[in-house]
Design a protein around this motif. Sequence first.
Motif, mmCIF file in Angstrom:
data_model
loop_
_atom_site.group_PDB
_atom_site.id
_atom_site.type_symbol
_atom_site.label_atom_id
_atom_site.label_comp_id
_atom_site.label_asym_id
_atom_site.label_seq_id
_atom_site.Cartn_x
_atom_site.Cartn_y
_atom_site.Cartn_z
ATOM 1 N N ILE A 129 16.335 -7.619 -8.102
ATOM 2 C CA ILE A 129 16.489 -8.012 -6.781
ATOM 3 C C ILE A 129 15.713 -8.835 -6.001
ATOM 4 O O ILE A 129 16.303 -9.650 -5.099
ATOM 5 N N LEU A 130 14.307 -8.913 -6.249
ATOM 6 C CA LEU A 130 13.368 -9.630 -5.556
ATOM 7 C C LEU A 130 13.711 -11.257 -5.884
ATOM 8 O O LEU A 130 13.681 -12.148 -5.192
ATOM 9 N N LYS A 131 14.406 -11.697 -7.065
ATOM 10 C CA LYS A 131 14.447 -12.835 -7.579
ATOM 11 C C LYS A 131 15.861 -13.481 -6.614
ATOM 12 O O LYS A 131 15.849 -14.571 -6.440
ATOM 13 N N ARG A 132 16.774 -12.670 -6.053
ATOM 14 C CA ARG A 132 17.923 -12.979 -5.293
ATOM 15 C C ARG A 132 17.640 -12.759 -4.027
ATOM 16 O O ARG A 132 18.124 -13.967 -3.062
ATOM 17 N N ILE A 133 16.746 -12.096 -3.365
ATOM 18 C CA ILE A 133 16.527 -12.022 -1.847
ATOM 19 C C ILE A 133 15.017 -11.708 -1.872
ATOM 20 O O ILE A 133 14.255 -11.457 -2.580
ATOM 21 N N ASP A 134 14.615 -12.053 -0.674
ATOM 22 C CA ASP A 134 12.812 -12.011 -0.359
ATOM 23 C C ASP A 134 12.568 -10.453 -0.237
ATOM 24 O O ASP A 134 13.221 -9.502 -0.091
ATOM 25 N N ILE A 135 11.272 -10.320 -0.136
ATOM 26 C CA ILE A 135 10.533 -8.937 0.048
ATOM 27 C C ILE A 135 11.136 -8.123 1.210
ATOM 28 O O ILE A 135 11.599 -7.097 1.097
ATOM 29 N N ASN A 136 11.145 -8.988 2.422
ATOM 30 C CA ASN A 136 11.459 -8.231 3.579
ATOM 31 C C ASN A 136 13.157 -7.824 3.752
ATOM 32 O O ASN A 136 13.358 -6.532 3.826
ATOM 33 N N ARG A 137 13.738 -8.436 3.028
ATOM 34 C CA ARG A 137 15.327 -7.967 2.968
ATOM 35 C C ARG A 137 15.420 -6.931 1.870
ATOM 36 O O ARG A 137 16.361 -6.006 1.963
ATOM 37 N N THR A 138 14.462 -6.833 0.571
ATOM 38 C CA THR A 138 14.543 -5.879 -0.377
ATOM 39 C C THR A 138 13.901 -4.575 0.411
ATOM 40 O O THR A 138 14.836 -3.404 0.313
ATOM 41 N N LEU A 139 13.158 -4.669 1.001
ATOM 42 C CA LEU A 139 12.478 -3.419 1.647
ATOM 43 C C LEU A 139 13.403 -3.106 2.995
ATOM 44 O O LEU A 139 13.726 -1.661 2.977
ATOM 45 N N ALA A 140 14.139 -4.015 3.793
ATOM 46 C CA ALA A 140 15.127 -3.469 4.695
ATOM 47 C C ALA A 140 16.371 -2.857 3.908
ATOM 48 O O ALA A 140 17.079 -1.767 4.145
ATOM 49 N N LEU A 141 16.768 -3.333 2.741
ATOM 50 C CA LEU A 141 17.912 -2.748 1.840
ATOM 51 C C LEU A 141 17.613 -1.359 1.762
ATOM 52 O O LEU A 141 18.360 -0.352 1.612
ATOM 53 N N GLY A 142 16.306 -1.123 0.899
ATOM 54 C CA GLY A 142 16.021 0.104 0.335
ATOM 55 C C GLY A 142 15.828 1.146 1.541
ATOM 56 O O GLY A 142 16.156 2.465 1.488
ATOM 57 N N LEU A 143 15.351 0.638 2.845
ATOM 58 C CA LEU A 143 15.417 1.843 3.917
ATOM 59 C C LEU A 143 16.760 2.147 4.409
ATOM 60 O O LEU A 143 16.996 3.186 4.786
#
Length: 132
Positions: A1-15
């Motif tokens: 997931i991190l390769k497609r979107i950045d860390i902030n968006r990954t964290l937001a998606l998980g939350l």
Amino acid sequence: ILKRIDINRTLALGLKITFVAGLFMLFISLFMPTYPLLIALAMGLYFFGTSIVWGPSVSRALQRFEEDRGAASAVRSFLNMTAFATGGFVGSFLDDSTLVVLALLLIMMAGICWLIFQNLTKFEATINVKKI
């Protein structure tokens, strides 16, 4: 997931996934409390969201410390164990005759994490502006 979107968006998606799972658990606990498969699905979705958050949060926490990553990791582990012990202690007082309390707890935890995440991203944005 991190390769497609950045860390902030990954964290937001998980939350967001954890929050939706909490709402799903609340719906199940109110309208279908006798379906264990749905309860397991809601909890699985919640844990999936937390697993999406775990990796990027560790990476992000340790990015701040160039020279003392070992000490930072040890402090982070200590805080995790303290949170786990506190959660176990508080969880022992929850009413186990209904899932509503657990569902509300999941929603509250996801909401609190979302508020902390929003404040951290605003704080980082002000730091990055000051550096420029």
